[in-house]
Scaffold this motif. Sequence first.
Motif, mmCIF file in Angstrom:
data_model
loop_
_atom_site.group_PDB
_atom_site.id
_atom_site.type_symbol
_atom_site.label_atom_id
_atom_site.label_comp_id
_atom_site.label_asym_id
_atom_site.label_seq_id
_atom_site.Cartn_x
_atom_site.Cartn_y
_atom_site.Cartn_z
ATOM 1 N N LEU A 1 9.765 20.423 -1.257
ATOM 2 C CA LEU A 1 9.532 21.643 -2.038
ATOM 3 C C LEU A 1 8.276 21.480 -2.897
ATOM 4 C CD1 LEU A 1 13.159 22.518 -3.194
ATOM 5 C CD2 LEU A 1 12.030 22.952 -0.997
ATOM 6 N N ARG A 2 7.405 22.475 -2.832
ATOM 7 C CA ARG A 2 6.136 22.413 -3.548
ATOM 8 C C ARG A 2 6.209 22.995 -4.957
ATOM 9 N NH1 ARG A 2 1.194 23.864 0.581
ATOM 10 N NH2 ARG A 2 1.691 22.353 2.215
ATOM 11 N N ALA A 3 7.273 23.732 -5.258
ATOM 12 C CA ALA A 3 7.383 24.337 -6.594
ATOM 13 C C ALA A 3 8.853 24.468 -6.973
ATOM 14 C CB ALA A 3 6.703 25.699 -6.632
ATOM 15 N N LEU A 4 9.126 24.243 -8.241
ATOM 16 C CA LEU A 4 10.447 24.454 -8.833
ATOM 17 C C LEU A 4 10.210 25.293 -10.081
ATOM 18 C CD1 LEU A 4 13.477 23.930 -9.279
ATOM 19 C CD2 LEU A 4 12.866 21.701 -10.269
ATOM 20 N N TYR A 5 10.764 26.504 -10.088
ATOM 21 C CA TYR A 5 10.435 27.463 -11.141
ATOM 22 C C TYR A 5 11.695 27.858 -11.901
ATOM 23 C CZ TYR A 5 7.873 31.311 -13.362
ATOM 24 O OH TYR A 5 7.254 32.151 -14.280
ATOM 25 N N PHE A 6 11.680 27.639 -13.211
ATOM 26 C CA PHE A 6 12.775 28.048 -14.088
ATOM 27 C C PHE A 6 12.354 29.338 -14.785
ATOM 28 C CE2 PHE A 6 13.092 23.492 -13.542
ATOM 29 C CZ PHE A 6 14.453 23.287 -13.332
ATOM 30 N N GLY A 7 12.936 30.460 -14.364
ATOM 31 C CA GLY A 7 12.528 31.753 -14.889
ATOM 32 C C GLY A 7 13.684 32.524 -15.500
ATOM 33 N N GLY A 8 13.412 33.744 -15.886
ATOM 34 C CA GLY A 8 14.461 34.527 -16.538
ATOM 35 C C GLY A 8 14.073 35.970 -16.724
ATOM 36 N N GLY A 9 14.701 36.574 -17.740
ATOM 37 C CA GLY A 9 15.388 35.921 -18.822
ATOM 38 C C GLY A 9 14.488 34.981 -19.610
ATOM 39 N N THR A 10 15.148 34.067 -20.315
ATOM 40 C CA THR A 10 14.425 33.167 -21.202
ATOM 41 C C THR A 10 14.994 31.754 -21.104
ATOM 42 O OG1 THR A 10 14.258 35.061 -22.706
ATOM 43 C CG2 THR A 10 13.511 32.939 -23.531
ATOM 44 N N PRO A 11 14.494 30.932 -20.175
ATOM 45 C CA PRO A 11 14.980 29.550 -20.083
ATOM 46 C C PRO A 11 14.825 28.752 -21.372
ATOM 47 C CG PRO A 11 13.770 30.135 -18.106
ATOM 48 C CD PRO A 11 13.583 31.274 -19.077
ATOM 49 N N LEU B 1 17.196 18.203 -5.405
ATOM 50 C CA LEU B 1 16.269 18.883 -4.499
ATOM 51 C C LEU B 1 15.172 17.945 -4.008
ATOM 52 C CD1 LEU B 1 15.871 22.225 -6.500
ATOM 53 C CD2 LEU B 1 17.363 21.796 -4.528
ATOM 54 N N PRO B 2 14.716 18.120 -2.774
ATOM 55 C CA PRO B 2 13.670 17.255 -2.211
ATOM 56 C C PRO B 2 12.278 17.719 -2.626
ATOM 57 C CG PRO B 2 14.392 18.801 -0.543
ATOM 58 C CD PRO B 2 15.241 19.072 -1.764
ATOM 59 N N LEU B 3 11.850 17.326 -3.803
ATOM 60 C CA LEU B 3 10.583 17.801 -4.343
ATOM 61 C C LEU B 3 9.413 16.957 -3.838
ATOM 62 C CD1 LEU B 3 11.551 18.464 -8.078
ATOM 63 C CD2 LEU B 3 11.897 19.927 -6.077
ATOM 64 N N ALA B 4 8.293 17.624 -3.602
ATOM 65 C CA ALA B 4 7.063 16.928 -3.237
ATOM 66 C C ALA B 4 6.560 16.124 -4.439
ATOM 67 C CB ALA B 4 6.005 17.934 -2.796
ATOM 68 N N PRO B 5 5.816 15.048 -4.201
ATOM 69 C CA PRO B 5 5.296 14.251 -5.334
ATOM 70 C C PRO B 5 4.468 15.063 -6.309
ATOM 71 C CG PRO B 5 5.048 13.045 -3.263
ATOM 72 C CD PRO B 5 5.492 14.430 -2.898
ATOM 73 N N ASP B 6 3.757 16.073 -5.808
ATOM 74 C CA ASP B 6 2.935 16.905 -6.697
ATOM 75 C C ASP B 6 3.589 18.260 -6.960
ATOM 76 O OD1 ASP B 6 2.665 18.010 -4.188
ATOM 77 O OD2 ASP B 6 0.515 18.417 -4.372
ATOM 78 N N CYS B 7 4.915 18.307 -6.886
ATOM 79 C CA CYS B 7 5.634 19.571 -7.069
ATOM 80 C C CYS B 7 5.290 20.203 -8.422
ATOM 81 C CB CYS B 7 7.137 19.326 -6.993
ATOM 82 S SG CYS B 7 8.144 20.816 -7.188
ATOM 83 N N GLU B 8 4.977 21.483 -8.394
ATOM 84 C CA GLU B 8 4.734 22.243 -9.621
ATOM 85 C C GLU B 8 6.087 22.620 -10.221
ATOM 86 O OE1 GLU B 8 1.834 25.829 -9.966
ATOM 87 O OE2 GLU B 8 3.851 26.680 -9.699
ATOM 88 N N ILE B 9 6.390 22.122 -11.413
ATOM 89 C CA ILE B 9 7.673 22.393 -12.073
ATOM 90 C C ILE B 9 7.397 23.233 -13.311
ATOM 91 C CG2 ILE B 9 9.743 21.391 -13.090
ATOM 92 C CD1 ILE B 9 9.222 18.865 -11.484
ATOM 93 N N THR B 10 7.756 24.503 -13.230
ATOM 94 C CA THR B 10 7.423 25.477 -14.273
ATOM 95 C C THR B 10 8.636 25.826 -15.111
ATOM 96 O OG1 THR B 10 5.703 26.476 -12.894
ATOM 97 C CG2 THR B 10 6.535 27.801 -14.725
ATOM 98 N N LEU B 11 8.454 25.840 -16.419
ATOM 99 C CA LEU B 11 9.458 26.366 -17.348
ATOM 100 C C LEU B 11 8.870 27.609 -17.995
ATOM 101 C CD1 LEU B 11 12.282 25.803 -18.671
ATOM 102 C CD2 LEU B 11 11.010 24.800 -20.577
ATOM 103 N N GLU B 12 9.541 28.727 -17.784
ATOM 104 C CA GLU B 12 9.097 29.998 -18.357
ATOM 105 C C GLU B 12 9.817 30.222 -19.679
ATOM 106 O OE1 GLU B 12 8.456 33.861 -15.809
ATOM 107 O OE2 GLU B 12 10.498 33.885 -16.595
ATOM 108 N N GLY B 13 9.203 30.974 -20.586
ATOM 109 C CA GLY B 13 9.905 31.236 -21.827
ATOM 110 C C GLY B 13 9.106 32.038 -22.831
ATOM 111 N N ARG B 14 9.582 31.979 -24.073
ATOM 112 C CA ARG B 14 8.974 32.718 -25.167
ATOM 113 C C ARG B 14 8.634 31.772 -26.311
ATOM 114 N NH1 ARG B 14 12.356 38.013 -26.708
ATOM 115 N NH2 ARG B 14 10.732 37.996 -28.301
ATOM 116 N N ILE B 15 7.564 32.103 -26.990
ATOM 117 C CA ILE B 15 7.123 31.299 -28.128
ATOM 118 C C ILE B 15 8.232 31.152 -29.167
ATOM 119 C CG2 ILE B 15 5.538 31.259 -30.093
ATOM 120 C CD1 ILE B 15 4.109 30.575 -27.541
ATOM 121 N N PHE B 16 8.943 32.223 -29.453
ATOM 122 C CA PHE B 16 9.921 32.257 -30.540
ATOM 123 C C PHE B 16 10.972 31.163 -30.381
ATOM 124 C CE2 PHE B 16 14.038 33.797 -32.167
ATOM 125 C CZ PHE B 16 13.726 33.950 -33.498
#
Length: 472
Positions: A115-125, A144-159
């Motif tokens: 897997l090239r990307a793992l994305y945590f979205g929402g809503g507000t993780p 999960l079988p992630l690639a060595p350079d997998c992009e792992i994103t956490l989405e959210g809000r400043i607050f």
Amino acid sequence: MATHPVSDFSPYFANVCDDPMSGAFDEGRQAHPRGSSTVPVPKEQWGAVWETAEQTPRTKHGMAYVHVPFCENHCLFCGFYQNAWKPELGAGYVDQLLRQAETLRGKGALEGPPLRALYFGGGTPTALAAKDIGRMVRGLRDILPLAPDCEITLEGRIFSFTPDKQDAAFEAGVNRISLGVQTFDTAIRKRLGRKASGEEVKATLSRLVAQDAAAIVIDLIYGLPNQTHETWARDIATVDDLGLDGVDHYGLNMIKGTPLMASVEKGKLTPLTRSELGEYYARGHEQMKDLGWAPISCSHYQSPSLRERSVYNYGAKTGWDFFALGAGAGGSLNGLSYFNIPMLETYAAKVSADEAPFMGLNKASAIAPLVNAARAGMERARLDTRALEQGFVDCDLDSAARAQKPALSLLEPLLAQWVEAGLMARRGRFYELTLAGRFWQVQMTGRLTNFFAEIYLPPAERRDPNHRRAAA
């Protein structure tokens, strides 16, 4: 399969005018392109079809999307609000996510390209507690079988993204942070329901950049109430001053059912015209170029740091496989697209019983490879005729449909008209979008996918049976 050659291209044509930025099309801009690339699976077949998909090793690029469907408040412009955040729900919900993921162990679908990307979205993780963010990310990295350079994103809000949560995310392996800033102007932020002031936003972003642990990316919106060209220019300059790695420019989309749309319907707010939105888009694009930022899609910019890749966003729009985890998450796997149950209690009950928690299942239509090739090119503002030709070859068409001219040959009159209308320019095997074409990319992509559906699909397999009228 019956075929439907196009005899009248006019519903797909753009208006030829002096200012294509404002007048190329007659309808408002939309958030996602329409098109026919899936066909519903009868409910009585769900079990067998899903089991086959889960047990079959993947062959396409892969990703995973994790949905955290909680928000601290309902922002006035947002059409995706689902559940009010309650701290006592966080730990249990993460338990459910990890249990759903555990059911994938030993399944063939985990085999194939990593897997090239793992994305945590929402809503507000970022509403989750620091310890829950950490164990959620670590748990899924283990399963999960992630690639060595997998992009792992956490989405959210400043607050809600406090320093302890930032540290927990980085320690768990997050390498990309995506925050919905929308604007740095405090007065506009308050009117939108954003809790943090502009200065608080800058302080948080400065800390994240200083940690040098991940690509830091934000969203900006143009066309906001009380926004001016001056405040828009200041927002863009601030992005550069802070040393961020990526930024999205989104036009304000008036979504039915949102508080902001209610204000419009009551006459309390007048949204910008297409011409006014186009001017914001054009000014923003030119300012980003002047600052040395590169456009890597029609709405997304990469800083000179080159840290931002936007892998998930590209893959999600262009036909990659991606696992969907969480209530309300949508995914795609081995020719199927699916949508998880959004109701929290029902989702939890399904997961606790180790049952697949989806509530809808669709199979890819015969023209999915062609549609995906078109979307991929349009997303990057560069339609590749070679990719379209290969997409046609890969389509699951019968001999009657194959007897039609290849898709590119049928498409050329439409592309030539878009060139005449100032939306494209031919460059070798590519049709490159002009600045106006980038602004109207969503409408153009919708027309392309509807065009292919009209040629190659019978009416019963078109997502929108009135697609000709929808394209007009």
